[in-house]
Design a protein around this motif. Sequence first.
Motif, PDB file in Angstrom:
ATOM      1  N   ARG A  14       1.959   7.117  -6.563  1.00 32.29           N
ATOM      2  CA  ARG A  14       0.924   8.108  -6.855  1.00 32.29           C
ATOM      3  C   ARG A  14       1.420   9.524  -6.545  1.00 32.29           C
ATOM      4  NH1 ARG A  14      -2.863   7.122  -3.147  1.00 32.29           N
ATOM      5  NH2 ARG A  14      -2.527   9.055  -2.057  1.00 32.29           N
ATOM      6  N   ARG A  15       2.127   9.682  -5.419  1.00 32.94           N
ATOM      7  CA  ARG A  15       2.623  11.008  -5.027  1.00 32.94           C
ATOM      8  C   ARG A  15       3.711  11.502  -5.989  1.00 32.94           C
ATOM      9  NH1 ARG A  15      -0.116  14.025  -1.389  1.00 32.94           N
ATOM     10  NH2 ARG A  15       1.737  14.693  -0.324  1.00 32.94           N
ATOM     11  N   GLU A  42       1.909  12.656  -9.084  1.00 30.37           N
ATOM     12  CA  GLU A  42       1.298  13.973  -8.861  1.00 30.37           C
ATOM     13  C   GLU A  42       2.357  15.073  -8.931  1.00 30.37           C
ATOM     14  OE1 GLU A  42      -0.629  13.680  -5.071  1.00 30.37           O
ATOM     15  OE2 GLU A  42      -2.201  12.357  -5.837  1.00 30.37           O
ATOM     16  N   GLN A  50       0.836  -1.199   0.000  1.00 29.66           N
ATOM     17  CA  GLN A  50       0.000   0.000   0.000  1.00 29.66           C
ATOM     18  C   GLN A  50       0.875   1.255   0.000  1.00 29.66           C
ATOM     19  OE1 GLN A  50      -2.669   0.261   3.320  1.00 29.66           O
ATOM     20  NE2 GLN A  50      -3.577   2.173   2.625  1.00 29.66           N
ATOM     21  N   LEU A  51       1.969   1.242   0.765  1.00 24.90           N
ATOM     22  CA  LEU A  51       2.889   2.369   0.779  1.00 24.90           C
ATOM     23  C   LEU A  51       3.566   2.562  -0.578  1.00 24.90           C
ATOM     24  CD1 LEU A  51       4.557   1.913   4.287  1.00 24.90           C
ATOM     25  CD2 LEU A  51       2.920   3.674   3.612  1.00 24.90           C
ATOM     26  N   ASP A  52       3.883   1.462  -1.260  1.00 21.10           N
ATOM     27  CA  ASP A  52       4.470   1.547  -2.602  1.00 21.10           C
ATOM     28  C   ASP A  52       3.517   2.245  -3.569  1.00 21.10           C
ATOM     29  OD1 ASP A  52       6.909   0.332  -2.013  1.00 21.10           O
ATOM     30  OD2 ASP A  52       6.180  -1.677  -2.502  1.00 21.10           O
ATOM     31  N   ARG A  53       2.241   1.877  -3.520  1.00 16.37           N
ATOM     32  CA  ARG A  53       1.244   2.503  -4.401  1.00 16.37           C
ATOM     33  C   ARG A  53       1.094   3.993  -4.083  1.00 16.37           C
ATOM     34  NH1 ARG A  53      -1.352  -2.390  -3.391  1.00 16.37           N
ATOM     35  NH2 ARG A  53      -2.681  -1.451  -1.800  1.00 16.37           N
ATOM     36  N   LYS A  54       1.077   4.313  -2.805  1.00 14.64           N
ATOM     37  CA  LYS A  54       0.949   5.707  -2.386  1.00 14.64           C
ATOM     38  C   LYS A  54       2.166   6.520  -2.827  1.00 14.64           C
ATOM     39  CE  LYS A  54      -0.696   8.146   1.667  1.00 14.64           C
ATOM     40  NZ  LYS A  54      -1.014   8.027   3.077  1.00 14.64           N
ATOM     41  N   PHE A  55       3.357   5.948  -2.703  1.00 14.30           N
ATOM     42  CA  PHE A  55       4.590   6.616  -3.124  1.00 14.30           C
ATOM     43  C   PHE A  55       4.549   6.889  -4.620  1.00 14.30           C
ATOM     44  CE2 PHE A  55       8.964   6.367  -4.761  1.00 14.30           C
ATOM     45  CZ  PHE A  55       9.564   7.364  -4.020  1.00 14.30           C
TER      46      PHE A  55
END
Length: 151
Positions: free
Chosen positions: A138-139, A142, A131-136
């Motif tokens: 995505r950020r 952005e 989940q942290l990999d996906r969030k990273f």
Amino acid sequence: MKFSARFDIDSQADALFDSIADFSRFERMMMGRGATVTRIDPAQQQGIGMGWLIGFLWRGRSRDLRLEVTRFDRPEKLSLAGHSDSLNIQIDATVIALSKSRSRLIFECEIRPRNMKARLMLQTAKLGKSQLDRKFERRVAEFLQEIQAAH
């Protein structure tokens, strides 16, 4: 704990590197998100030795991060190293020219604990690493959209 993201972008390698190395824009972006950013180096030119003291709120507490440029090899590699009370951080951005008008950005971030409390925090975070990999990713995407919109 290590994170990485890879993006292929319709931009020349020089232009992409200049965009990610636009530190004044990076400072404004952080301040727009509520962080306090103070330059701690006398250098006015982009390159090794540039540094910042960054203050921000995280999980309800005020945090401070000292960050400085450790490698500036235009147009290929940009590295930043930082530390806070409990963590060391290494950020690497590598730009690879795929063609005259297309480039690849490889963005990596490694976080290492400096004390036992941080070690426990990172061990717990590893349980949700996907989940942290996906969030990273995505950020970073952005961030790239913001810098491309500015050019």
